[in-house]
Scaffold this active site. Structure first.
Site, PDB file in Angstrom:
ATOM      1  CG  HIS A  79      -3.175  -3.256   4.152  1.00 35.28           C
ATOM      2  ND1 HIS A  79      -2.260  -2.600   4.945  1.00 35.28           N
ATOM      3  CD2 HIS A  79      -3.751  -2.309   3.385  1.00 35.28           C
ATOM      4  CE1 HIS A  79      -2.284  -1.314   4.679  1.00 35.28           C
ATOM      5  NE2 HIS A  79      -3.185  -1.105   3.734  1.00 35.28           N
ATOM      6  CB  CYS A  92      -0.970  -0.075   1.168  1.00 32.75           C
ATOM      7  SG  CYS A  92      -2.524   0.725   0.799  1.00 32.75           S
ATOM      8  CD  GLU A 118      -0.416  -5.300   6.476  1.00 33.26           C
ATOM      9  OE1 GLU A 118      -0.270  -5.860   5.376  1.00 33.26           O
ATOM     10  OE2 GLU A 118      -0.832  -4.130   6.587  1.00 33.26           O
TER      11      GLU A 118
HETATM   12  N1  GLN Z   1      -3.833   6.395   1.120  1.00 33.18           N
HETATM   13  C1  GLN Z   1      -2.544   6.084   1.645  1.00 33.18           C
HETATM   14  C2  GLN Z   1      -1.460   6.946   1.001  1.00 33.18           C
HETATM   15  O1  GLN Z   1      -1.675   7.534   0.001  1.00 33.18           O
HETATM   16  C3  GLN Z   1      -2.199   4.625   1.465  1.00 33.18           C
HETATM   17  C4  GLN Z   1      -3.180   3.787   2.229  1.00 33.18           C
HETATM   18  C5  GLN Z   1      -2.602   2.592   2.906  1.00 33.18           C
HETATM   19  O2  GLN Z   1      -1.398   2.406   3.003  1.00 33.18           O
HETATM   20  N2  GLN Z   1      -3.465   1.793   3.454  1.00 33.18           N
HETATM   21  O3  GLN Z   1      -0.399   7.000   1.527  1.00 33.18           O
END
Ligand code: GLN
Length: 200
Positions: free
Chosen positions: A171, A81, A173
């Protein structure tokens, strides 16, 4: 062989969940909070969270250069992410670029408000069906020729690999399926083994 040490960027975000995952697989999590912590790790996890905050802290703490150097030297990486945003060499809706070691373009918060967070399952190359939790996730919008696309959700790329780097927009994890973590440890073990052989 001694236990695999997995450095987990621990400036902000979901680092504790990754530490638990790594520990449950028999490796040692090392929380990275300053530049000197990066020395001696066998693998790296860049967790989810808020990429703008993580990126700013990476710079303020002078951690960007040593981490980038290790990634370019072949350190096995799993980025989830916000971690993928830190790795991307282009962020469509941010003027910043952080580590820039993964030749992909990403769009932050790409699913809009209605779909900001959701769970689904999709096939991942080499693994088959995989449960995926998305939280204000980015999308990988473009990849260079050398990048392998490992999974798509509704046509959008959600997992890639490139050399020693694996990037997921979801995610793992937060679920019970730790195959990406297991694969990271295997990659780290193979590299460590190779390094030991060379040193003898
Ligand atoms: N929206 C977050 C960002 O732009 C990423 C979201 C996440 O890591 N769950 O950093």
């Amino acid at each position: 062989m001694s236990k695999i040490k997995v450095g987990i960027l621990a400036l902000q975000g979901a680092f504790a969940e990754h530490a638990r995952a790594v520990e449950s697989l028999g490796a040692v999590p090392v929380l990275l909070r300053e530049a000197s912590d990066v020395e001696g790790i066998d693998a790296l996890i860049l967790p989810g969270g808020e990429s703008t905050v993580q990126g700013k802290l990476l710079r303020q703490l002078n951690m960007e250069a040593p981490i980038k150097k290790e990634i370019l030297a072949g350190l096995p990486v799993l980025a989830t992410c916000a971690g993928v945003i830190l790795l991307a060499d282009h962020i469509e809706n941010d003027r910043e670029r952080y580590l820039g070691t993964l030749p992909v373009s990403v769009r932050r918060n790409a699913y809009g408000r209605q779909l900001a967070s959701f769970m689904t399952a999709a096939p991942v190359e080499g693994f088959g069906r995989f449960d995926m939790t998305f939280i204000r996730a980015p999308q990988i919008t473009k990849v260079s020729d050398q990048v392998n696309v490992l999974a798509r959700v509704d046509g959008h790329i959600s997992a890639v690999s490139y050399k020693n780097q694996v990037g997921l927009t979801f995610h793992p994890e937060l679920g019970s399926d730790l195959r990406f973590h297991g694969q990271l440890l295997e990659r780290a073990g193979r590299r460590k083994d190779g390094q030991l052989r060379k040193a003898i």
